[in-house]
Design an enzyme around this catalytic site. Structure first.
Site, PDB file in Angstrom:
ATOM      1  N   GLU A  96       0.903  -1.286   0.025  1.00 63.16           N
ATOM      2  CA  GLU A  96       0.020  -0.116   0.202  1.00 63.16           C
ATOM      3  C   GLU A  96       0.746   1.289   0.003  1.00 63.16           C
ATOM      4  OE1 GLU A  96      -4.033  -1.600   2.027  1.00 63.16           O
ATOM      5  OE2 GLU A  96      -2.771  -0.632   3.366  1.00 63.16           O
ATOM      6  N   CYS A 109       3.427   8.676   0.453  1.00 65.28           N
ATOM      7  CA  CYS A 109       4.092   7.871   1.537  1.00 65.28           C
ATOM      8  C   CYS A 109       4.117   6.306   1.035  1.00 65.28           C
ATOM      9  CB  CYS A 109       3.095   7.910   2.732  1.00 65.28           C
ATOM     10  SG  CYS A 109       3.419   6.661   3.866  1.00 65.28           S
ATOM     11  N   CYS A 116       6.310  -6.743   7.383  1.00 54.62           N
ATOM     12  CA  CYS A 116       7.039  -5.988   8.277  1.00 54.62           C
ATOM     13  C   CYS A 116       7.308  -7.081   9.264  1.00 54.62           C
ATOM     14  CB  CYS A 116       6.663  -4.844   8.999  1.00 54.62           C
ATOM     15  SG  CYS A 116       8.101  -4.059   9.634  1.00 54.62           S
ATOM     16  N   CYS A 120       5.835  -4.060  15.926  1.00 55.78           N
ATOM     17  CA  CYS A 120       5.560  -3.009  16.901  1.00 55.78           C
ATOM     18  C   CYS A 120       4.117  -3.247  17.200  1.00 55.78           C
ATOM     19  CB  CYS A 120       5.786  -1.844  16.129  1.00 55.78           C
ATOM     20  SG  CYS A 120       7.338  -1.300  15.674  1.00 55.78           S
ATOM     21  N   CYS A 123       0.937  -1.027  15.213  1.00 62.96           N
ATOM     22  CA  CYS A 123       0.994  -0.689  13.871  1.00 62.96           C
ATOM     23  C   CYS A 123       0.565  -2.083  13.400  1.00 62.96           C
ATOM     24  CB  CYS A 123       2.426  -0.558  13.560  1.00 62.96           C
ATOM     25  SG  CYS A 123       2.554  -0.589  11.727  1.00 62.96           S
ATOM     26  N   CYS A 341      -1.328   6.861   9.691  1.00 60.23           N
ATOM     27  CA  CYS A 341      -0.156   6.405  10.208  1.00 60.23           C
ATOM     28  C   CYS A 341      -0.238   5.093  11.050  1.00 60.23           C
ATOM     29  CB  CYS A 341       0.606   7.338  11.008  1.00 60.23           C
ATOM     30  SG  CYS A 341       2.119   6.787  11.938  1.00 60.23           S
TER      31      CYS A 341
END
Length: 349
Positions: A96, A109, A116, A120, A123, A341
């Site tokens: 994305e 962005c 990933c 975290c 997220c 975010c």
């Protein structure tokens, strides 16, 4: 059973490799420059577009190489004009990227990995598995497509690029730096490095490497707590990259590049929003010239965090400002389409 030979993406070849190919196939070496212009300035997605090359050469290129350009699979439009894109890669993987329009700038962005590996806790991408790194060309393609989107929808070209999408950019170090090279080079998109920000969760040895490589782009550190105990809780990477190690790496980076650093600080309700947290952050900020972006938390289904109260956020920011630290409170964009975010995650179909 005949398996189709997977052709190499020509964009992953060096100029020297392209020249060697041309010479070996009885073509003049100077054509390499023309091919590079089509790939990196004109963003060609097929050899057929390369109209100043002979038909014979285009056929030779087609027979040996591919241009694995990414494609927009889906776009979602937010009430605040933010556009979230789902991009399909040549191998079927999905990433994305987001266009964030404001009155001052038009920002892309972009993602640097499929998924990933950092887990975290706040997220959405951290709850996905990391499947692979993106090639430099796949990062470059996101910028090209989002720039086109900005021009078509808002009549304004991109002004800024942030590597804040899916993945940890410094775990795809060589490809990220190569993509920046294509974006900033006169033989590429010729964008200013000062308008590019690479954001990291904090890998000390790679931050030092950025210093050694004397990078010109901006560096942002996703900090979110200036206390090792709290940071370990929400960002497991801190266990191998303590705040002390990060502070030393950042000082080294600043010594080499003279680039100030941005600290990103998502402010969570009843977790890191007290005055004592602000005091710890101010102390961490004394290591080198920096600024702080306080970011609203954007809820995700995997986690139970909530955003800090407005008065606490204001008090937190005011304390930092009184300490002489440049501080901004960043309002979320695209929250209604999960484009804000920490919200980027490919939904399993």
């Amino acid at each position: 059973m005949n398996q189709e030979v997977v052709k190499r993406d020509i964009r992953n070849l060096s100029p020297a490799e392209i020249k060697t190919f041309l010479v070996e196939h009885a073509e003049p070496a100077f054509r390499a420059k023309q091919i590079a212009e089509w790939l990196w300035i004109k963003s060609a997605v097929s050899f057929e577009e390369m109209s100043n090359l002979s038909k014979t050469l285009r056929e030779k290129l087609q027979a040996h190489f591919a241009i694995n350009a990414i494609k927009i699979d889906q776009s979602q439009f937010s009430a605040d004009r933010t556009i979230k894109n789902t991009f399909k890669l040549y191998d079927g993987n999905i990433i994305e990227g987001v266009l964030i329009p404001t009155t001052e700038r038009m920002t892309a962005c972009v993602s640097s990995q499929v998924g990933c590996s950092l887990t975290c806790k706040f997220c959405a991408t951290g709850y996905m598995e990391r499947k692979r790194n993106l090639d430099p060309a796949e990062i470059y393609d996101q910028v090209v497509l989002i720039d086109k989107q900005a021009r078509e929808n808002y009549g304004i070209p991109l002004s800024n690029i942030v590597y804040m999408g899916m993945g940890e950019p410094l775990l795809n170090y060589a490809n990220v730096l190569k993509s920046v090279e294509y974006l900033t080079s006169e033989e590429g998109l010729n964008m200013s490095a000062k308008r590019i920000t690479v954001s990291t969760a904090g890998i000390a040895k790679m931050i030092r490497k950025l210093g050694d490589d004397n990078v010109k782009f901006n560096l942002a550190l996703s900090l979110h707590a200036a206390n090792d105990k709290k940071r370990n809780e929400i960002m497991p990477i801190n266990e191998q990259n303590s705040l002390k190690a990060l502070a030393e790496a950042l000082k080294y980076y600043y010594l080499k590049t003279k680039n100030p650093v941005t600290y990103e600080y998502i402010i969570f309700n009843d977790f890191n929003d007290e005055l004592e947290d602000a005091v710890e952050l101010a102390k961490f900020c004394k290591h080198l010239p920096c600024k702080v972006n306080i970011i609203e938390y954007n809820p995700i289904s995997f986690a139970s965090f909530t955003n800090a109260e407005e008065d606490k956020t204001e008090a937190f920011a005011n304390y930092l400002k009184k300490q002489g630290i440049i501080t901004n409170i960043r309002r979320s964009r695209g929250k209604d389409i999960d484009a804000a975010c920490g919200q980027l995650a490919v939904k399993e179909k």
